[in-house]
Motif scaffolding. Sequence first.
Motif, PDB file in Angstrom:
ATOM      1  N   LEU A   1       0.820  -1.209   0.000  1.00 57.88           N
ATOM      2  CA  LEU A   1       0.000   0.000   0.000  1.00 57.88           C
ATOM      3  C   LEU A   1       0.856   1.262   0.000  1.00 57.88           C
ATOM      4  O   LEU A   1       0.526   2.254  -0.665  1.00 57.88           O
ATOM      5  N   PHE A   2       1.961   1.222   0.726  1.00 57.99           N
ATOM      6  CA  PHE A   2       2.803   2.410   0.818  1.00 57.99           C
ATOM      7  C   PHE A   2       3.541   2.675  -0.493  1.00 57.99           C
ATOM      8  O   PHE A   2       3.623   3.820  -0.954  1.00 57.99           O
ATOM      9  N   LEU A   3       4.062   1.627  -1.116  1.00 53.88           N
ATOM     10  CA  LEU A   3       4.785   1.808  -2.370  1.00 53.88           C
ATOM     11  C   LEU A   3       3.876   2.337  -3.476  1.00 53.88           C
ATOM     12  O   LEU A   3       4.300   3.130  -4.319  1.00 53.88           O
ATOM     13  N   SER A   4       2.630   1.895  -3.484  1.00 53.45           N
ATOM     14  CA  SER A   4       1.684   2.336  -4.504  1.00 53.45           C
ATOM     15  C   SER A   4       1.025   3.665  -4.143  1.00 53.45           C
ATOM     16  O   SER A   4       0.146   4.143  -4.859  1.00 53.45           O
ATOM     17  N   LYS A   5       1.434   4.248  -3.025  1.00 58.48           N
ATOM     18  CA  LYS A   5       0.946   5.547  -2.536  1.00 58.48           C
ATOM     19  C   LYS A   5      -0.540   5.529  -2.181  1.00 58.48           C
ATOM     20  O   LYS A   5      -1.189   6.569  -2.171  1.00 58.48           O
ATOM     21  N   GLU A   6      -1.046   4.344  -1.871  1.00 63.17           N
ATOM     22  CA  GLU A   6      -2.408   4.244  -1.364  1.00 63.17           C
ATOM     23  C   GLU A   6      -2.441   4.523   0.142  1.00 63.17           C
ATOM     24  O   GLU A   6      -3.512   4.740   0.709  1.00 63.17           O
ATOM     25  N   LEU A   7      -1.270   4.485   0.767  1.00 57.12           N
ATOM     26  CA  LEU A   7      -1.148   4.729   2.195  1.00 57.12           C
ATOM     27  C   LEU A   7      -0.154   5.858   2.410  1.00 57.12           C
ATOM     28  O   LEU A   7       0.989   5.783   1.948  1.00 57.12           O
ATOM     29  N   ALA A   8      -0.582   6.923   3.067  1.00 61.83           N
ATOM     30  CA  ALA A   8       0.277   8.079   3.289  1.00 61.83           C
ATOM     31  C   ALA A   8       1.390   7.739   4.282  1.00 61.83           C
ATOM     32  O   ALA A   8       1.242   6.864   5.139  1.00 61.83           O
ATOM     33  N   TYR A   9       2.500   8.445   4.142  1.00 59.31           N
ATOM     34  CA  TYR A   9       3.646   8.218   5.035  1.00 59.31           C
ATOM     35  C   TYR A   9       3.251   8.421   6.488  1.00 59.31           C
ATOM     36  O   TYR A   9       3.608   7.617   7.361  1.00 59.31           O
TER      37      TYR A   9
END
Length: 297
Positions: A57-65
């Motif tokens: 999710l993080f790599l695909s930017k579906e999850l914010a830092y």
Amino acid sequence: MDFEDKKNKLLDQLNKATGINFDITDSSLSEDEILNKLKELVVHFNVIDSKTGLYRLFLSKELAYSDALSSLSRFHIDEEHLRQIFYLESPNEYNKETVSLLKSLLPDSKDVVLELDSRHLALIINFDTAPSSEEIFQTASSYLDMLETEAFTAFKLSYSKAVLSFKELPNAYNDAITAMEIGNTFNSHGRIYCYEDLGLGRLLYNVPPSEIKAYLNKHINVDVLSQIDEETLSLINAFFENDLSLAETARQTFIHRNTLIYRLDKFADLTGYDVRKFRDAITVKISLMLFNYIKAQ
């Protein structure tokens, strides 16, 4: 965005993650505390309690830092650590044995294999000290060789530079994907593409189609390039890779020097460009890359 808007947005995300409608009717928490609790719930359900889910999710930017941070300690992920992303692409669907083999090759328990879809995988590899470019290339080569001999699956691999912060991973991942796209476009016979080494390809990849056609029409038009057989194109590319050396190209391609000269002369007769001349070689190199770009599109 005010509190109500932020709250409703997070509640909507919870609904998408769980299929349950949530509502807050009364709470002793402050507005900031409510928003933080809701963010934690969103992260909890979205990552499905797994390290690979968090990375995906993080790599695909579906999850914010900011939302991912709260889960790092839970999965024993260091925020600051040297990491390298390898992006793998297969022409066919891979099997579970492929994933098992890759996991067995990764030396550190913090390393991760991500199954992106039926033809794409990503590896996140941790390093204690910065590897040299040669070491990264050798590591990539060894993975591809092992996959081919042990899992009987052919892959291509791309990567960008290693990053020191968890926050930088999405950009590194995006660069690795872009490197695969550029490599497949301008060097389809290659199997390892490094984003940092694709300088001319990265430049031409962003040229507007109208400019590409104008350049080719002025130098070597598409109709002429279409007449050139694959064997000749491979020979020309080998000549470029060997720094325009007749002797080295002949040795590497297992043909006689005179035969090579004859083939280059035929190419010059067809296109009007003699690749033994530096200026002509540049024009031909760019023209062939742009021609491959058009074919890929």
